[in-house]
Write a protein that holds these residues in place. Structure first.
Motif, mmCIF file in Angstrom:
data_model
loop_
_atom_site.group_PDB
_atom_site.id
_atom_site.type_symbol
_atom_site.label_atom_id
_atom_site.label_comp_id
_atom_site.label_asym_id
_atom_site.label_seq_id
_atom_site.Cartn_x
_atom_site.Cartn_y
_atom_site.Cartn_z
ATOM 1 N N CYS A 196 0.827 -1.201 0.000
ATOM 2 C CA CYS A 196 0.000 0.000 0.000
ATOM 3 C C CYS A 196 0.865 1.255 0.000
ATOM 4 O O CYS A 196 0.586 2.218 -0.724
ATOM 5 C CB CYS A 196 -0.932 -0.006 1.211
ATOM 6 S SG CYS A 196 -2.069 1.404 1.273
ATOM 7 N N GLY A 197 1.929 1.251 0.789
ATOM 8 C CA GLY A 197 2.837 2.395 0.829
ATOM 9 C C GLY A 197 3.466 2.667 -0.529
ATOM 10 O O GLY A 197 3.609 3.824 -0.943
ATOM 11 N N ALA A 198 3.808 1.579 -1.250
ATOM 12 C CA ALA A 198 4.401 1.731 -2.580
ATOM 13 C C ALA A 198 3.408 2.332 -3.567
ATOM 14 O O ALA A 198 3.770 3.167 -4.400
ATOM 15 C CB ALA A 198 4.897 0.372 -3.081
ATOM 16 N N VAL A 199 2.140 1.912 -3.469
ATOM 17 C CA VAL A 199 1.108 2.433 -4.372
ATOM 18 C C VAL A 199 0.776 3.888 -4.034
ATOM 19 O O VAL A 199 0.666 4.737 -4.924
ATOM 20 C CB VAL A 199 -0.167 1.563 -4.300
ATOM 21 C CG1 VAL A 199 -1.281 2.169 -5.150
ATOM 22 C CG2 VAL A 199 0.130 0.142 -4.762
ATOM 23 N N VAL A 200 0.626 4.178 -2.749
ATOM 24 C CA VAL A 200 0.282 5.541 -2.327
ATOM 25 C C VAL A 200 1.393 6.524 -2.698
ATOM 26 O O VAL A 200 1.116 7.650 -3.124
ATOM 27 C CB VAL A 200 0.005 5.576 -0.803
ATOM 28 C CG1 VAL A 200 -0.094 7.008 -0.301
ATOM 29 C CG2 VAL A 200 -1.278 4.817 -0.486
ATOM 30 N N ALA A 201 2.647 6.104 -2.551
ATOM 31 C CA ALA A 201 3.764 6.984 -2.902
ATOM 32 C C ALA A 201 3.705 7.351 -4.386
ATOM 33 O O ALA A 201 3.920 8.509 -4.763
ATOM 34 C CB ALA A 201 5.089 6.302 -2.576
#
Length: 293
Positions: A196-201
């Protein structure tokens, strides 16, 4: 207004990946895991660093998930093998990840404004607008992740992980190593959070070392709101409740911002929202008792 609604739902779908990770640790495993505030920016830091170096944005998402997996494994080992209390084990990992994220990025933040992301590549591939791609990508990811999670936790191994959270004494009596089950549960949970962090970034156009602050509250808000509104009577119902709760949470945030709430007050508002959601069953019970009396 329609664009705002689509964008808000897309945000809810995107952040529901994190909410499912929080659900797995807090509800399924019954482990208060604070690692997510470190594994979320870890996923973003890894993805942003790889993309800035010319790597595929899809490979960067996989790498972000792998980073979260490792973080969850570390917390699991601290908790099960070194017997450090779960909440403290998560905090220790979270604190350590702050420095690790700085080392990965080499600075406090990395911009992704002039590089290809999963959203720009999807928009080019499908010949759609960037805003449409921002809806398609999280929607597809959510469907795939939900299906995989539902399938896995229906297998014998997945059932053992669920049983470990529900009744560890019974599971140990059946010869299952509960320490292994907890570690597996935590690395699955944090792998989702890192993803999720990778997508949100990529969606935000940057990765920042402080982007994980408050993620535990966001995840819990989604879980609790969904449970209060839909109720839970099965594992599939719980997954649906988490996704719906994440979307509702984003809708509420969008509404209060539209009505003029200062962005600086969002964390305070989220905390109050979670408190009200947690207290809702008790308030409802007292109201019913008052009506019966």
């Amino acid at each position: 207004m329609a664009d705002l609604a689509v964008s808000t739902i897309a945000q809810g779908l995107m952040w529901s990946i994190l909410a499912i990770g929080v659900f797995l640790s807090f509800r399924v495993l019954d482990v208060p895991d604070m690692t997510c505030e470190g594994s979320f920016p870890l996923g973003g830091a890894i993805a942003a660093s790889l993309i800035a170096s010319g790597a595929s944005p899809w490979a960067a998402i996989a790498a972000g998930a792998a980073g979260g997996l490792i973080a969850g494994t570390v917390t699991g080992i601290l908790y099960t093998k070194l017997k450090i209390p779960a909440i403290l084990a998560g905090i220790l990992t979270m604190i350590a990840l702050y420095s690790i994220n700085l080392h990965i990025m080499g600075k406090a933040n990395i911009s992704l404004l002039r590089v290809d992301t999963v959203f720009s590549t999807t928009a080019s591939l499908l010949h759609v607008s960037q805003s449409t791609a921002a809806f398609i990508v999280p929607a597809v990811l959510m469907i795939i992740i939900s299906a995989l999670i539902y399938w896995f936790f229906g297998t014998e191994l997945g059932m053992c992980i669920r049983a470990t959270g529900y009744n560890p004494q019974m599971v140990r009596a059946q010869g299952v190593n509960t320490d292994t089950m907890i570690i597996m549960g935590l690395f699955i949970s944090n792998a989702l959070i890192g993803l999720c962090g990778a997508v949100v970034a990529q969606n935000n156009g940057f990765a920042d070392v402080g982007m994980g602050i408050g993620t535990i509250v966001i995840g819990l808000a989604s879980v609790i709101i969904g449970e209060v509104i839909l109720g839970v009577d099965s594992f599939s119902g719980s997954l649906l409740a988490v996704v719906v709760g994440s979307i509702i949470y984003r809708v509420v945030i969008a509404v209060v911002l539209y009505l003029g709430m200062p962005p600086n007050d969002l964390k305070l508002f989220t905390a109050i929202l979670v408190m009200l959601a947690l207290a809702a069953p008790m308030i409802k019970g007292k109201v019913n008792i008052g009506k019966a009396g």
